[in-house]
Design a protein around this motif. Sequence first.
Motif, PDB file in Angstrom:
ATOM      1  N   UNK A   1      20.251 -59.698 -57.209  1.00  0.00           N
ATOM      2  CA  UNK A   1      21.543 -59.121 -56.832  1.00  0.00           C
ATOM      3  C   UNK A   1      22.170 -59.862 -55.662  1.00  0.00           C
ATOM      4  N   UNK A   2      21.362 -60.652 -54.945  1.00  0.00           N
ATOM      5  CA  UNK A   2      21.884 -61.373 -53.768  1.00  0.00           C
ATOM      6  C   UNK A   2      22.033 -62.868 -54.010  1.00  0.00           C
ATOM      7  N   UNK A   3      21.806 -63.290 -55.233  1.00  0.00           N
ATOM      8  CA  UNK A   3      22.000 -64.696 -55.552  1.00  0.00           C
ATOM      9  C   UNK A   3      23.481 -64.990 -55.760  1.00  0.00           C
ATOM     10  N   UNK A   4      23.933 -66.226 -55.476  1.00  0.00           N
ATOM     11  CA  UNK A   4      23.141 -67.346 -54.964  1.00  0.00           C
ATOM     12  C   UNK A   4      22.991 -67.375 -53.447  1.00  0.00           C
ATOM     13  N   UNK A   5      23.683 -66.475 -52.751  1.00  0.00           N
ATOM     14  CA  UNK A   5      23.720 -66.562 -51.286  1.00  0.00           C
ATOM     15  C   UNK A   5      22.329 -66.498 -50.663  1.00  0.00           C
ATOM     16  N   UNK A   6      21.445 -65.686 -51.245  1.00  0.00           N
ATOM     17  CA  UNK A   6      20.119 -65.488 -50.652  1.00  0.00           C
ATOM     18  C   UNK A   6      19.334 -66.785 -50.523  1.00  0.00           C
ATOM     19  N   UNK A   7      19.504 -67.693 -51.491  1.00  0.00           N
ATOM     20  CA  UNK A   7      18.748 -68.949 -51.477  1.00  0.00           C
ATOM     21  C   UNK A   7      19.643 -70.163 -51.267  1.00  0.00           C
ATOM     22  N   UNK A   8      20.881 -69.935 -50.887  1.00  0.00           N
ATOM     23  CA  UNK A   8      21.825 -71.040 -50.680  1.00  0.00           C
ATOM     24  C   UNK A   8      21.318 -71.961 -49.567  1.00  0.00           C
ATOM     25  N   UNK A   9      21.429 -73.226 -49.819  1.00  0.00           N
ATOM     26  CA  UNK A   9      21.073 -74.200 -48.794  1.00  0.00           C
ATOM     27  C   UNK A   9      19.606 -74.554 -48.727  1.00  0.00           C
ATOM     28  N   UNK A  10      18.776 -73.908 -49.533  1.00  0.00           N
ATOM     29  CA  UNK A  10      17.348 -74.236 -49.519  1.00  0.00           C
ATOM     30  C   UNK A  10      17.104 -75.495 -50.350  1.00  0.00           C
ATOM     31  N   UNK A  11      16.485 -76.484 -49.729  1.00  0.00           N
ATOM     32  CA  UNK A  11      16.086 -77.702 -50.429  1.00  0.00           C
ATOM     33  C   UNK A  11      14.650 -77.497 -50.905  1.00  0.00           C
ATOM     34  N   UNK A  12      14.426 -77.456 -52.227  1.00  0.00           N
ATOM     35  CA  UNK A  12      13.063 -77.222 -52.706  1.00  0.00           C
ATOM     36  C   UNK A  12      12.045 -78.200 -52.123  1.00  0.00           C
ATOM     37  N   UNK A  13      12.492 -79.419 -51.810  1.00  0.00           N
ATOM     38  CA  UNK A  13      11.564 -80.427 -51.288  1.00  0.00           C
ATOM     39  C   UNK A  13      11.008 -80.053 -49.922  1.00  0.00           C
ATOM     40  N   UNK A  14      11.670 -79.125 -49.229  1.00  0.00           N
ATOM     41  CA  UNK A  14      11.188 -78.703 -47.919  1.00  0.00           C
ATOM     42  C   UNK A  14      10.207 -77.538 -48.002  1.00  0.00           C
ATOM     43  N   UNK A  15      10.039 -76.974 -49.199  1.00  0.00           N
ATOM     44  CA  UNK A  15       9.138 -75.838 -49.371  1.00  0.00           C
ATOM     45  C   UNK A  15       7.712 -76.329 -49.624  1.00  0.00           C
TER      46      UNK A  15
END
Length: 281
Positions: free
Chosen positions: A39-53
Amino acid sequence: MKLLRYGPRGAELPGMLDDTGRIRSLAGVVPDIDGTLLARLPAELAGIDPATLPLVEGDVRLAEPVGRVGKFLCIGLNYIDHAHEAGMPVPAEPIIFTKATSSIIGPNDDVLLPPTSVKSDWEVELGVVIGREARYVTPEAALDHVAGLVLVNDLSEREYQLERGGQWDKGKGCDTFGPFGPWLVTLDEIANINDLDLWLDLNGQRMQTGNTDKLIFDVPTVVSYVSQFMSLQPGDIISTGTPPGVGMGMKPPVWLKEGDVIELGITGLGTQRQQVRRWPG
């Protein structure tokens, strides 16, 4: 985004697929991949670079990519050729039935045939995951309420479904009869929702081949239609129907048996592989 869940049953963790197809952990970033997050997508994960996880190492179990599913709904006979092979009339309106959420398993978990099953069958389907509450929405606005798409195997026990009093739900909700995943793909990664290839193999033999351009009722129509009869909540799933090639339609019919291997996939949504076993005991 390609969102997923991984780990042992009951202890699943949230994750994301990176550009190289490797699993990255979202543990510590979000509690889970569920309706609350969707319900909070895409804002909840906006800006996350998967390579940094953090990279998830080793061979881990892939779970169903959405936890705590509220409703698991299905559309029957939504490909003309499948209606013909089933010997049933092409529906004038979408046929809605439910699949028990207790049927849900991960995409590669074992399928267990019920003890009295004699006519268990397979069905590769496109699944739609709701991201925003949908109530009386129009087809034009329907996709605004969709978080993404998933691959579904709508396993069915045809004797229970068609010969035990006329309730389709009896043959659809058996435990382990609802694998979906391996991941939830957000709509921004889908070039054309009306041009996705579907396929399913049984023991290495191609049984089903289809494309979503053959849907009688397309995804926006289905979401809009269902929302006229019940509200759809974030995390609910609608499985949109199967193309021809199910076991029931073979001459003679072919039913699942212990030891069978089912493999299936949809363009851009990944693949599944299930070993078929008999219910223990």
